[in-house]
Design an enzyme around this catalytic site. Structure first.
Site, PDB file in Angstrom:
ATOM      1  N   LYS A 191     -11.239  17.247  24.857  1.00  0.00           N
ATOM      2  CA  LYS A 191     -10.107  17.404  25.773  1.00  0.00           C
ATOM      3  C   LYS A 191     -10.168  18.749  26.490  1.00  0.00           C
ATOM      4  CE  LYS A 191      -7.299  14.445  22.811  1.00  0.00           C
ATOM      5  NZ  LYS A 191      -6.301  14.396  21.731  1.00  0.00           N
ATOM      6  N   GLN A 241      -1.963  16.587  18.112  1.00  0.00           N
ATOM      7  CA  GLN A 241      -3.166  15.892  17.661  1.00  0.00           C
ATOM      8  C   GLN A 241      -2.893  15.137  16.367  1.00  0.00           C
ATOM      9  OE1 GLN A 241      -6.115  15.767  19.428  1.00  0.00           O
ATOM     10  NE2 GLN A 241      -6.721  14.228  17.936  1.00  0.00           N
ATOM     11  N   ASP A 244       0.624  11.828  25.868  1.00  0.00           N
ATOM     12  CA  ASP A 244       0.135  10.720  25.041  1.00  0.00           C
ATOM     13  C   ASP A 244       0.899   9.428  25.321  1.00  0.00           C
ATOM     14  OD1 ASP A 244      -2.084  11.424  23.391  1.00  0.00           O
ATOM     15  OD2 ASP A 244      -0.776  12.731  22.233  1.00  0.00           O
TER      16      ASP A 244
END
Length: 281
Positions: free
Chosen positions: A55, A99, A122
């Protein structure tokens, strides 16, 4: 981008992302400000660290600011929620990623809900999941968006197709099924213990499998003409990363298939940054 190998077309996520990247770079350059993405990591799981590294690399390539907050594995629920609250209130921050997975002592659902829906790249907060379910404007969960774009780029339509989604997790399988319904597909949801799983998958035009169970989908589960999207990832001691599909056997039968690694994963990361740019406009 399609690469012909043996009998199946390989749906190459890396090549597709590379083809779509210039347009996303243009969108970033057109913004009035440089977006800021913050990634929160709890502990130091090697797999999480590898995903975060990917990322951060893409953020740098796109010219996006990023910050990596590393919290100790013993961090309390209250501490991580306080960190998220501060980021929610920071006008310089445009996107937040927590995460996953988190250590067992933390409630992942509560922590995800702590992220503002307007910074939820997300797309996993209840607000954004409900928007997807109702086909309203919101942030689409990144894996679902990545799959949608991988299929669209390769001219594979979902509308009016029968899609078997194997895997019903809240974070992956459920949003994929919701995306397919929103796109006009007839969706059947199963899991690895579904009675007559072979019957379910054989009837589908598109099979999307996300169980994290190595080799669940075999040659017996598929037929010619199908598209198979493998979302599962398992780290194997003998051959490294593998998916939920017996790739070597299944690719000899179906029309198109994603590899693991290099299929859905790169598109999921790409979709995160599309979401970030959407939220930064």
């Amino acid at each position: 981008m399609l690469t012909r190998i043996m009998s199946a077309t390989i749906l190459d996520g890396r090549a597709t992302r590379a083809a779509l990247l210039p347009s996303l770079k243009e969108r970033v350059r057109a913004l009035k400000h440089v977006p800021m993405l913050v990634i929160i990591q709890v502990g130091n799981r090697p797999d999480s660290t590898a995903f975060i590294r990917a990322k951060r690399r893409l953020a740098q390539e796109l010219g996006i600011n990023e910050k990596h907050i590393e919290l100790p594995v013993q961090v309390s629920q209250q501490e991580i929620q306080k960190t998220i609250e501060a980021l929610n209130n920071d006008p310089m921050v445009h996107g937040i990623i927590v995460q996953l997975p988190l250590p067992a002592h933390l409630d992942s659902d509560v922590i995800i809900e702590a992220v503002s829906p307007t910074k939820d790249v997300d797309g996993l907060t209840t607000f954004n999941m409900n928007a997807l379910a109702q086909n309203k404007l919101g942030v689409m969960p990144a894996t679902a968006r990545g799959i949608r774009e991988l299929l669209a780029f390769n001219k594979i339509t979902i509308r009016n197709k029968t899609v078997a989604v194997i895997g019903r997790s809240k974070m992956v399988g459920t949003p994929i099924a919701m995306m397919c319904k929103a796109e006009g597909a007839n969706v059947v949801v199963g899991h690895r213990e579904t009675v007559d799983l072979i019957g379910v998958t054989q009837k589908a035009d598109i099979i999307i499998v996300a169980t994290g169970h190595r080799g669940l989908i075999t040659s017996a589960h598929v037929r010619p003409g199908q598209v198979v999207i493998d979302v599962g990832i398992t780290r194997s001691a003998d051959i490294g990363l593998v998916g939920d599909v017996d790739f070597d056997a299944v690719k000899e039968i179906v029309a198109a298939i994603t590899p693991v690694p290099g299929g859905v994963g790169p598109m999921t990361v790409f979709a995160l940054f599309e979401n970030l740019v959407d939220l930064s406009v």
